[in-house]
Design an enzyme around this catalytic site. Structure first.
Site, PDB file in Angstrom:
ATOM      1  N   TRP A  41       0.816  -1.219   0.000  1.00 47.58           N
ATOM      2  CA  TRP A  41       0.000   0.000   0.000  1.00 47.58           C
ATOM      3  C   TRP A  41       0.852   1.271   0.000  1.00 47.58           C
ATOM      4  CZ3 TRP A  41      -0.484  -4.076   3.425  1.00 47.58           C
ATOM      5  CH2 TRP A  41       0.331  -4.008   4.561  1.00 47.58           C
ATOM      6  N   GLU A  58      -4.684   1.310   6.484  1.00 48.01           N
ATOM      7  CA  GLU A  58      -4.637   1.757   7.872  1.00 48.01           C
ATOM      8  C   GLU A  58      -5.768   1.150   8.702  1.00 48.01           C
ATOM      9  OE1 GLU A  58      -2.348   3.123   9.442  1.00 48.01           O
ATOM     10  OE2 GLU A  58      -1.068   3.846   7.826  1.00 48.01           O
ATOM     11  N   GLN A  63      -4.289  -3.038  15.075  1.00 45.03           N
ATOM     12  CA  GLN A  63      -4.156  -4.211  15.933  1.00 45.03           C
ATOM     13  C   GLN A  63      -3.936  -5.498  15.139  1.00 45.03           C
ATOM     14  OE1 GLN A  63      -6.792  -4.170  19.484  1.00 45.03           O
ATOM     15  NE2 GLN A  63      -7.772  -2.380  18.561  1.00 45.03           N
ATOM     16  N   LEU A 101      -9.878 -11.753   9.806  1.00 43.53           N
ATOM     17  CA  LEU A 101      -8.981 -10.635  10.088  1.00 43.53           C
ATOM     18  C   LEU A 101      -9.200 -10.070  11.494  1.00 43.53           C
ATOM     19  CD1 LEU A 101      -6.707  -9.086   8.727  1.00 43.53           C
ATOM     20  CD2 LEU A 101      -8.387  -7.530   7.755  1.00 43.53           C
ATOM     21  N   TYR A 103     -11.501  -8.187  14.841  1.00 41.98           N
ATOM     22  CA  TYR A 103     -11.972  -6.838  15.161  1.00 41.98           C
ATOM     23  C   TYR A 103     -12.948  -6.361  14.081  1.00 41.98           C
ATOM     24  CZ  TYR A 103      -8.101  -7.054  18.439  1.00 41.98           C
ATOM     25  OH  TYR A 103      -7.248  -7.430  19.438  1.00 41.98           O
ATOM     26  N   TYR A 141      -5.967   8.550  15.130  1.00 44.16           N
ATOM     27  CA  TYR A 141      -4.797   7.988  14.464  1.00 44.16           C
ATOM     28  C   TYR A 141      -5.015   7.870  12.959  1.00 44.16           C
ATOM     29  CZ  TYR A 141      -1.711   4.730  12.286  1.00 44.16           C
ATOM     30  OH  TYR A 141      -0.859   4.174  11.376  1.00 44.16           O
ATOM     31  N   ASP A 159       1.044   5.735  16.377  1.00 47.51           N
ATOM     32  CA  ASP A 159       0.662   4.345  16.616  1.00 47.51           C
ATOM     33  C   ASP A 159       1.614   3.759  17.653  1.00 47.51           C
ATOM     34  OD1 ASP A 159       3.035   4.106  15.235  1.00 47.51           O
ATOM     35  OD2 ASP A 159       2.266   2.702  13.724  1.00 47.51           O
ATOM     36  N   CYS A 218      19.923  -0.590  18.559  1.00 46.41           N
ATOM     37  CA  CYS A 218      20.302   0.802  18.791  1.00 46.41           C
ATOM     38  C   CYS A 218      21.517   1.220  17.970  1.00 46.41           C
ATOM     39  CB  CYS A 218      20.576   1.030  20.277  1.00 46.41           C
ATOM     40  SG  CYS A 218      19.122   0.804  21.329  1.00 46.41           S
ATOM     41  N   CYS A 221      20.451   2.803  14.775  1.00 48.61           N
ATOM     42  CA  CYS A 221      19.437   3.859  14.844  1.00 48.61           C
ATOM     43  C   CYS A 221      20.042   5.226  14.535  1.00 48.61           C
ATOM     44  CB  CYS A 221      18.801   3.880  16.232  1.00 48.61           C
ATOM     45  SG  CYS A 221      17.545   5.173  16.427  1.00 48.61           S
ATOM     46  N   CYS A 227      18.883   9.761  22.154  1.00 46.76           N
ATOM     47  CA  CYS A 227      17.868   8.951  22.849  1.00 46.76           C
ATOM     48  C   CYS A 227      18.220   8.803  24.317  1.00 46.76           C
ATOM     49  CB  CYS A 227      17.770   7.591  22.176  1.00 46.76           C
ATOM     50  SG  CYS A 227      16.605   6.466  22.975  1.00 46.76           S
TER      51      CYS A 227
END
Length: 364
Positions: A41, A58, A63, A101, A103, A141, A159, A218, A221, A227
């Site tokens: 997508w 989205e 979830q 799927l 929910y 969101y 998110d 890390c 990153c 951080c």
């Protein structure tokens, strides 16, 4: 484009974070340009994202993992290639293709939102976050994600990945879910002056591939020197989470009625509520205590046999244990009011949720 967040605008943060330089936004965007995930997508670099593709993905990704969503997204897009096609589909068909799927309110909201876009916006998604938020089933969101990714509007689609990255950047000592408002406020301070869609997806990719819940990488990153959690040597500690309440268990009996010609008795659940509009075999109410007389809820009079099997399923707020009773009836048996006979060849067209797929394994 600003290269770093403006520290003067930051909400109060822990002392460790205040001693570190703000994260360089250009570094994250450069990292994203090199390492962005290829997702079905997601628009190619330099291309404008299709709002319908963003909307569809989205809603599905709420979830649910990317791996799970992939085949469903491809199937929906093949069947309903644009928002007008989805709006014109029957809800029952949408629920059927969504089955598995989870929910399921998302599927009803997906359909309702598509219709609203067609009926009230001429088939074009509004571009502003506030207008998107007014659509049925679109929460903060999703509205921010569509605004940022599809229309490059200044928005922060926070998110779980965003929350984890931000909580670690600032070593936030407030626990989720109470910390959500604070994390959103901190996230808004990180937004660049341009490339909002790329930045939103960069934060998602950073959380999904580098700043992971366990064993974050890390060393790879682009923000490790900025951080607070990394500086403190405890990145996995964040985000803090409040202890979850114990998940209650409900019980019930599912009635498998098989006609002599192989058809199975099913019904549709109420349009609103848990598994709204989905197909199911009839059952007792799902209660925390075992019912004294389950047969009082049987869909018809028959010779019932209790099977030596149980079906377990976990919903978001409770666990379910279903005992299984089966009856075989003559081919001429009429369906009780509110029920219907479905041949096994017709199961694919029914919107059976995962728990009912488990139950139907015991029809023989």
């Amino acid at each position: 484009m600003a290269d770093a967040a403006n520290p003067a605008r930051l909400p109060s943060a822990p002392s460790t974070a205040s001693r570190l330089p703000p994260p360089p936004l250009a570094a994250l965007l450069a990292w994203y340009d090199r390492h962005r995930r290829r997702l079905p997508w997601r628009a190619a670099p330099g291309e404008r994202a299709d709002p319908y593709h963003v909307f569809l993905s989205e809603i599905m990704l709420q979830q649910t993992t990317v791996v799970t969503v992939g085949p469903y997204y491809a199937d929906f897009l093949a069947r309903w290639p644009d928002v007008g096609a989805l709006a014109g589909a029957r809800l029952e068909e949408v629920l059927s293709r969504w089955a598995g799927l989870g929910y399921y309110a998302r599927a009803r909201n997906l359909h309702a939102c598509a219709r609203a876009v067609v009926e009230h916006h001429g088939g074009r998604f509004p571009q502003e976050e506030a207008a998107l938020l007014a659509l049925p089933g679109v929460g903060p969101y999703t509205a921010a994600a569509i605004a940022a990714i599809a229309f490059d509007r200044r928005a922060a689609p926070v998110d779980g990945n965003w929350e984890r990255v931000v909580a670690r950047l600032f070593a936030l000592e407030e626990a989720l879910p109470k910390a959500k408002a604070r994390l959103k406020a901190l996230a808004l301070t990180l937004l660049p002056q341009a490339r909002f869609g790329d930045f939103a997806q960069a934060m998602m990719d950073l959380g999904a591939t580098i700043c992971t819940p366990r064993k974050p990488a890390c060393a790879l990153c682009p923000w490790r020197e900025n951080c607070a959690a990394h500086a403190g040597g405890t990145p996995e500690r964040y985000p803090l989470k409040a202890a979850k309440a114990a998940r209650p268990t409900r019980q019930g009996v599912a009635f498998l009625v098989v006609r002599a010609d192989g058809a199975v008795l099913v019904r549709s659940r109420p349009a609103k509520g848990l598994l709204g509009g989905m197909s199911e075999v009839p059952s007792t109410p799902w209660e925390t205590q075992a019912l004294a007389d389950p047969l009082a809820h049987a869909p018809l009079t028959a010779q019932w046999t209790a099977l030596n099997a149980r079906v377990s399923h976990v919903f978001s707020h409770f666990a379910l244990e279903l005992a299984l009773w089966r009856a075989r009836v003559p081919a001429a048996t009429p369906a009780p009011s509110g029920h219907r006979w479905v041949p096994r060849t017709g199961f694919e067209a029914e919107a059976f949720p995962s728990v009912m797929v488990k139950v139907l394994q015991y029809i023989d």
